[in-house]
Design a protein around this motif. Structure first.
Motif, PDB file in Angstrom:
ATOM      1  N   THR A   1       0.765  -1.209   0.107  1.00 48.19           N
ATOM      2  CA  THR A   1       0.162  -0.098  -0.009  1.00 48.19           C
ATOM      3  C   THR A   1       0.842   1.260  -0.026  1.00 48.19           C
ATOM      4  O   THR A   1       0.343   2.198  -0.055  1.00 48.19           O
TER       5      THR A   1
ATOM      6  N   ARG B   1       3.828   7.037  -1.541  1.00 47.23           N
ATOM      7  CA  ARG B   1       2.850   7.927  -0.897  1.00 47.23           C
ATOM      8  C   ARG B   1       3.612   8.738   0.081  1.00 47.23           C
ATOM      9  O   ARG B   1       3.150  10.010   0.331  1.00 47.23           O
TER      10      ARG B   1
ATOM     11  N   ARG C   1       2.045   3.378  -5.138  1.00 49.74           N
ATOM     12  CA  ARG C   1       0.891   3.577  -5.836  1.00 49.74           C
ATOM     13  C   ARG C   1       1.162   3.328  -7.506  1.00 49.74           C
ATOM     14  O   ARG C   1       1.771   4.256  -7.774  1.00 49.74           O
TER      15      ARG C   1
ATOM     16  N   GLU D   1       5.622   3.704 -10.404  1.00 49.72           N
ATOM     17  CA  GLU D   1       4.494   4.048  -9.250  1.00 49.72           C
ATOM     18  C   GLU D   1       5.270   5.111  -8.319  1.00 49.72           C
ATOM     19  O   GLU D   1       6.421   5.340  -8.358  1.00 49.72           O
TER      20      GLU D   1
END
Length: 60
Positions: free
Chosen positions: A8, A27, A11, A24
């Motif tokens: 997670t 975060r 992203r 990617e």
């Protein structure tokens, strides 16, 4: 400060297709990596500036 590398944390674009060229975004750390090489190098990015450029179509 270090953050665990969890699924997670990174992203991938919702427009990404299997096997396609894609990056990617991390975060919390402001890093970008190649989704096909998750253990490879990353680059640091100013995320606010990157998002602005994407919204104005700079990377179409």
């Amino acid at each position: 400060m270090s953050f665990p590398d969890t699924p997670t944390t990174w992203r991938k674009s919702s427009r990404s297709q299997s096997g396609a060229t894609c990056v990617e975004l991390h975060r919390t750390m402001g890093e970008v990596r190649d989704s096909k090489n998750p253990n490879g190098p990353t680059i640091n990015a100013n995320m606010a500036a990157l998002v602005r450029l994407i919204h104005v179509g700079e990377f179409n």
